[in-house]
Every structure is written in C-alpha cells, then in structure tokens.
Design a protein around this motif. Structure first.
Motif, PDB file in Angstrom:
ATOM      1  N   ASP A   5       0.849  -1.184   0.000  1.00 24.16           N
ATOM      2  CA  ASP A   5       0.000   0.000   0.000  1.00 24.16           C
ATOM      3  C   ASP A   5       0.884   1.232   0.000  1.00 24.16           C
ATOM      4  N   ARG A   7       1.105   5.733  -0.779  1.00 24.19           N
ATOM      5  CA  ARG A   7       0.345   6.989  -0.775  1.00 24.19           C
ATOM      6  C   ARG A   7       1.264   8.111  -1.209  1.00 24.19           C
ATOM      7  N   HIS A  12      -3.367  10.469  -2.194  1.00 21.02           N
ATOM      8  CA  HIS A  12      -3.915   9.434  -3.078  1.00 21.02           C
ATOM      9  C   HIS A  12      -3.296   8.093  -2.700  1.00 21.02           C
ATOM     10  N   ARG A  13      -4.132   7.112  -2.471  1.00 27.38           N
ATOM     11  CA  ARG A  13      -3.663   5.772  -2.105  1.00 27.38           C
ATOM     12  C   ARG A  13      -3.712   4.864  -3.323  1.00 27.38           C
ATOM     13  N   GLU A  15      -1.802   0.802  -4.933  1.00 21.45           N
ATOM     14  CA  GLU A  15      -0.989  -0.386  -4.694  1.00 21.45           C
ATOM     15  C   GLU A  15       0.236  -0.375  -5.590  1.00 21.45           C
ATOM     16  N   CYS A  35       2.621   8.668  -8.401  1.00 23.65           N
ATOM     17  CA  CYS A  35       1.202   8.472  -8.153  1.00 23.65           C
ATOM     18  C   CYS A  35       0.477   8.333  -9.493  1.00 23.65           C
ATOM     19  N   MET A  46       2.717   2.738   3.075  1.00 26.57           N
ATOM     20  CA  MET A  46       1.760   2.761   4.174  1.00 26.57           C
ATOM     21  C   MET A  46       1.818   1.443   4.927  1.00 26.57           C
ATOM     22  N   SER A  48       0.584  -1.900   6.280  1.00 27.45           N
ATOM     23  CA  SER A  48      -0.449  -2.785   5.767  1.00 27.45           C
ATOM     24  C   SER A  48      -0.410  -4.078   6.557  1.00 27.45           C
TER      25      SER A  48
END
Length: 156
Positions: A5, A7, A12-13, A15, A35, A46, A48
């Motif tokens: 994960d 960001r 904006h998140r 994979e 991104c 992030m 996870s």
C-alpha cells in the motif's frame, strides 16, 4: 511478489507490486515511482496487514440488479477515497478513448469546429491558460482535465 500500500503527498492511495522490499527502495531512490492519479513522485509506503478472514465477520451487503438478480458490490469494503479515485481514473480513460488528441493545436482546432470550418468531433489537447480564456470569451466550452502520466501511454 509483494503487494504494498502506497500513498503520495496529496493523499492518493494506490498499490504497488514489487519483487522485494529492496526493489521498492531501489525504485524510490531512482525516482521511478509516481502516483497514478497526480504523478507526484513523493511516495510513502503505508502500513499494511494481511487480510484476515475472521469467522462471524459481516460480509458486504449485495446490491440488487434491476432484473432482481443480486450481485456483490465491487467496491464493498473500500474507503470512499479509493472508490472515487477509481471512478475518476475510469472517467479520464473514457475521455482519452473517445476523443481525438490534437496536441498543441487544441485552440486552433476548437475554433475551426466552433465556426464550422471542421467537422464536429470531441477533441483533447494542450492549451495555455490564456488560450483557454480566449476560447471561453468566444463562447467555446473548454474544460481542463489533468491526465496522469500512467494514462498517457503504455506502462511497459
């Protein structure tokens, strides 16, 4: 293969798939990660956790189809931001698939279409802020649509 994960600095998140943690770090160090929504290169990993199937956990509620058939929601369990990002990316992809790219000739082509000098068709391209304002003053509708680099061409 590791699915991580990520960001961007704009929140904006998304994979990323990497062979290893080292591969993630290598790509980050080389500035290769960006991104898919805004092309920001400031990417954070992030925290996870693996997905856990816990007995008794409540399943997402299915959505009835008009025909009466029931199908599961494709976005069930996803944060609203992820669902909105996916919808926005689909909308941008639709525009890209259904318009002619006229590039830097956008203002010129828009005027030709507006004044009947060229066949009416959906176009996209680049215009400076001054060109866009001049088109609006002439009564030509113009919409600015930022397109992520990932949608501008092949990823591989």
């Amino acid at each position: 293969m590791k699915v991580l994960d990520l960001r961007c600095s704009h929140g904006h998140r998304f994979e990323g798939w990497f062979a290893s943690d080292g591969e993630l770090q290598s790509q980050m160090d080389k500035g290769l990660l960006e991104c898919p929504v805004c092309a920001d290169k400031s990417i954070l990993r992030m925290p996870s956790a693996p997905r856990l199937n816990v007995s008794g956990a409540r399943e997402p509620q299915p959505v009835p189809k008009p025909s009466g058939e029931v199908v599961p929601r494709p976005d069930a369990g996803q944060p609203i931001e992820m669902t909105m990002q996916a919808a926005w990316l689909r909308a941008v992809q639709h525009v890209m698939n259904n318009t002619d790219d006229v590039g830097d000739r956008f203002a010129e082509e828009a005027r030709k279409i507006h004044y009947g000098e060229a066949d009416e068709r959906a176009i996209r391209g680049k215009a400076t802020p001054d060109e866009a304002e001049a088109l609006r003053e002439e009564g030509i509708d113009v919409v600015s649509l930022p397109v992520p680099l990932a949608l501008k061409g092949p990823l591989q």
